[in-house]
Design an enzyme around this catalytic site. Structure first.
Site, PDB file in Angstrom:
ATOM      1  N   GLU A 120      -6.139   2.138  -6.835  1.00  0.00           N
ATOM      2  CA  GLU A 120      -6.284   0.704  -6.596  1.00  0.00           C
ATOM      3  C   GLU A 120      -6.100  -0.083  -7.892  1.00  0.00           C
ATOM      4  OE1 GLU A 120      -8.219  -0.467  -2.872  1.00  0.00           O
ATOM      5  OE2 GLU A 120      -9.957   0.453  -3.827  1.00  0.00           O
ATOM      6  N   GLU A 140     -10.173   6.910   0.832  1.00  0.00           N
ATOM      7  CA  GLU A 140     -11.333   6.245   1.431  1.00  0.00           C
ATOM      8  C   GLU A 140     -11.514   6.544   2.918  1.00  0.00           C
ATOM      9  OE1 GLU A 140     -10.673   4.141  -2.398  1.00  0.00           O
ATOM     10  OE2 GLU A 140      -9.402   4.995  -0.830  1.00  0.00           O
TER      11      GLU A 140
END
Length: 266
Positions: A120, A140
């Site tokens: 990210e 995730e």
């Protein structure tokens, strides 16, 4: 020059090198790391002698994402910097480049793990180099979590949507070659040489007119959020003033005189 116990800062000529340094945890995020990162971005923005930034990791990893214990501030390392987070509740997002965009180009030099929060944060960088054994991925969903660092917004804008959705929805790891193939990174180099390649690219950026470089970067990101017509209009607003700078005049003189330009940001 700043830095914390989990983030070191050093200069390489006109490049500010930020090194995530928590190798015992594959450079998983900590409060000390986030504070150091944000301070590093601010230092680069405030210092006109800095023309580029390289972000890398120590110990053979880039960043393995979130460390819940460290981010909860358990232990002296977290407690030491807790007041910074209280003073600025948005600091962690700024540190991870979700809510802050440095005006200088940011070049990522990736070795080893660059997963979850690491991938990210990577999406907030401008140019990306990776060692051939590097691993990328957004894990995730496999843990029942959401990649809230910006990936559902940024990733489909940076790589083809089908690849973005596969990465987001399967949570599988990607090799450096795969990441380059879908456009997530730009260079794959032998292991252990990502930083050298990133500094080589930084040197090329540093040799260019700094006002022009910053204006070009700003224009690219601004236009990405506009229609083509509006983007072209915005480009003129940013671009024309660059032609009136001393940098532009120096670039023209140096070309005519067949020498390297000496830019002074004016």
């Amino acid at each position: 020059m700043g830095g914390t116990e989990h983030l070191t800062v050093r200069r390489e000529g006109a490049t500010l090198v930020l090194t995530i340094s928590r190798p015992e945890a594959r450079n998983a995020l900590s409060i000390a790391m986030l504070v150091g990162l944000y301070d590093g971005w601010l230092e680069a923005d405030a210092d006109d002698s800095v023309r580029s930034i390289v972000l890398t990791g120590a110990g053979g990893s880039f960043c393995a994402g979130m460390d819940l214990k460290a981010l909860a501030g358990r232990g002296m390392e977290g407690e030491r910097h807790r007041d910074r987070l209280k003073a600025d509740p948005d600091l962690h997002w700024k540190a991870m480049l979700r809510h802050h965009r440095p005006r200088k180009p940011v070049i990522a030099a990736v070795e080893g793990y660059c997963v979850a929060g690491g991938t990210e944060m990577l999406q907030g960088t401008d140019i990306r180099v990776a060692g051939e054994s590097a691993t990328f991925g957004l894990f995730e969903v496999k843990r029942g979590l959401f990649p809230i660092g910006g990936s559902t917004v940024r990733l489909p804008r940076q790589i083809p949507r089908t690849h973005a959705l596969e990465m987001l929805l399967t949570g599988r790891p990607y090799t450096a070659r795969e990441a380059a193939g879908i456009g997530l990174i730009g260079h794959v180099v032998p292991d252990g040489t990502a930083l050298d390649k990133a500094l080589e690219i930084a040197d090329r950026v540093n040799a260019c007119g700094p006002l022009a470089v910053e204006a070009v970067k700003a224009s690219v990101y601004e236009a990405a959020e506009l229609t083509e017509t509006d983007g072209l209009a915005a480009e003129l607003v940013r671009g024309w003033p660059v032609f009136d700078t001393d940098d532009a005049k120096e670039g023209a003189r140096a070309f005519t005189e067949k020498r390297a330009p000496v830019y002074k940001r004016a």
